[in-house]
Write an enzyme that holds these catalytic residues in place. Structure first.
Site, PDB file in Angstrom:
ATOM      1  N   ASP A 172      -1.001 -20.117  -5.245  1.00 16.11           N
ATOM      2  CA  ASP A 172      -1.290 -18.891  -5.989  1.00 16.11           C
ATOM      3  C   ASP A 172      -1.735 -19.288  -7.395  1.00 16.11           C
ATOM      4  OD1 ASP A 172      -1.219 -16.436  -7.284  1.00 16.11           O
ATOM      5  OD2 ASP A 172       0.588 -15.742  -6.312  1.00 16.11           O
ATOM      6  N   LYS A 214      -5.263 -19.037  -2.521  1.00 15.99           N
ATOM      7  CA  LYS A 214      -5.825 -17.813  -3.112  1.00 15.99           C
ATOM      8  C   LYS A 214      -6.955 -18.123  -4.102  1.00 15.99           C
ATOM      9  CE  LYS A 214      -1.760 -14.807  -2.736  1.00 15.99           C
ATOM     10  NZ  LYS A 214      -0.709 -14.070  -3.458  1.00 15.99           N
ATOM     11  N   ASP A 216       7.503 -15.355   2.729  1.00 16.68           N
ATOM     12  CA  ASP A 216       8.494 -14.285   2.651  1.00 16.68           C
ATOM     13  C   ASP A 216       8.169 -13.287   1.553  1.00 16.68           C
ATOM     14  OD1 ASP A 216       9.126 -16.113   0.432  1.00 16.68           O
ATOM     15  OD2 ASP A 216      10.868 -14.827   0.157  1.00 16.68           O
TER      16      ASP A 216
HETATM   17  P1  IMP Z   1       2.267 -20.692  -7.500  1.00 15.41           P
HETATM   18  O1  IMP Z   1       3.179 -21.648  -8.183  1.00 15.41           O
HETATM   19  O2  IMP Z   1       1.952 -19.485  -8.335  1.00 15.41           O
HETATM   20  O3  IMP Z   1       0.997 -21.345  -6.952  1.00 15.41           O
HETATM   21  O4  IMP Z   1       3.062 -20.045  -6.294  1.00 15.41           O
HETATM   22  C1  IMP Z   1       3.319 -20.751  -5.139  1.00 15.41           C
HETATM   23  C2  IMP Z   1       4.537 -20.251  -4.398  1.00 15.41           C
HETATM   24  O5  IMP Z   1       4.732 -18.840  -4.596  1.00 15.41           O
HETATM   25  C3  IMP Z   1       4.339 -20.441  -2.911  1.00 15.41           C
HETATM   26  O6  IMP Z   1       4.942 -21.629  -2.491  1.00 15.41           O
HETATM   27  C4  IMP Z   1       5.008 -19.229  -2.304  1.00 15.41           C
HETATM   28  O7  IMP Z   1       6.355 -19.510  -2.018  1.00 15.41           O
HETATM   29  C5  IMP Z   1       4.943 -18.168  -3.375  1.00 15.41           C
HETATM   30  N1  IMP Z   1       3.815 -17.251  -3.139  1.00 15.41           N
HETATM   31  C6  IMP Z   1       2.657 -17.160  -3.818  1.00 15.41           C
HETATM   32  N2  IMP Z   1       1.869 -16.201  -3.316  1.00 15.41           N
HETATM   33  C7  IMP Z   1       2.561 -15.653  -2.281  1.00 15.41           C
HETATM   34  C8  IMP Z   1       2.267 -14.601  -1.325  1.00 15.41           C
HETATM   35  O8  IMP Z   1       1.201 -13.947  -1.311  1.00 15.41           O
HETATM   36  N3  IMP Z   1       3.242 -14.347  -0.421  1.00 15.41           N
HETATM   37  C9  IMP Z   1       4.426 -15.020  -0.369  1.00 15.41           C
HETATM   38  N4  IMP Z   1       4.727 -16.005  -1.227  1.00 15.41           N
HETATM   39  C10 IMP Z   1       3.796 -16.314  -2.173  1.00 15.41           C
HETATM   40 MG    MG Z   2       8.427 -17.833  -1.474  1.00 19.19          MG
END
Ligand code: IMP
Ligand code: MG
Length: 185
Positions: free
Chosen positions: A113, A141, A169
């Site tokens: 994300d 994403k 989740d």
């Molecule tokens: P980041 O650090 O913002 O890239 O977020 C990564 C983590 O957030 C992932 O390992 C997921 O556990 C959670 N995450 C991000 N987007 C989603 C989503 O759309 N659905 C569920 N979990 C998400």
């Molecule tokens: Mg999660």
């Protein structure tokens, strides 16, 4: 009738707006990724490091279709609470005891994300002198402005929506759904 109508008991009364990747599509793509990964590591020790909890379903399917010897361990990093918006904080809760030095490390993530979780982990894991470090994500994403290390293996481009199922989740629900779906508001 929807092929998933018998899964209503998993939905806790929530509706999903649409299925983003169905089970057959995921299975076919995971097999392709397994072959790609097998070809990318002709030799050396390969440690597949799953980021818990989100990657556990993907990882268990993936390691069974990588046609070479490998080892498996897990990391627990927590970035979100019970929210659908990232808090920006990444905590490492469990650290693998396996030695990383001299091994090819393939870090497996459910979804990228903001990229904050991976940026933090790439820094920590690089300090342990792996032979190589690569990322495999089921979903991306493509929102991450600056990734220290771009994911080499990606299953699917993800819409900018909150997704659940196949390990992902929302507040610990929906991980057991066999498909990836967008959660309705
Ligand atoms: P980041 O650090 O913002 O890239 O977020 C990564 C983590 O957030 C992932 O390992 C997921 O556990 C959670 N995450 C991000 N987007 C989603 C989503 O759309 N659905 C569920 N979990 C998400
Ligand atoms: Mg999660």
């Amino acid at each position: 009738m929807s092929p998933y109508s018998d899964l209503a008991h998993l939905m806790k009364g929530r509706t999903i707006s649409r299925i983003v990747c169905d089970a057959d599509t995921i299975a076919a793509r995971v097999r392709e990724l397994g072959s790609e990964i097998g070809a990318a590591y002709p030799d050396g020790e390969l440690l597949v490091l799953g980021l818990l909890k989100g990657s556990f379903v993907f990882l268990s399917d993936l390691v069974r279709v990588i046609p070479r010897p490998l080892q498996v361990d897990f990391l627990v990093a927590s970035s979100y609470g019970n929210d659908t918006v990232s808090s920006g904080e990444v905590r490492l809760v469990y650290d693998p005891e396996t030695r990383l030095e001299g091994k090819h490390i393939l870090l497996v993530e459910d979804i990228i994300d903001s990229g904050r979780t991976l940026n933090r982990l790439v820094g920590l894991l690089s300090e342990r002198h792996p032979l190589s470090l690569e990322i495999c994500a089921l979903l991306d994403k493509h929102l991450a402005a600056e990734l220290r290390l771009a994911a080499r293996f990606v299953g699917f481009d993800a819409p900018h929506e909150f997704l659940v199922g196949y390990g992902l989740d929302h507040a610990e629900d929906f991980r057991a759904l066999p498909f990836v779906a967008s959660l309705a508001d």
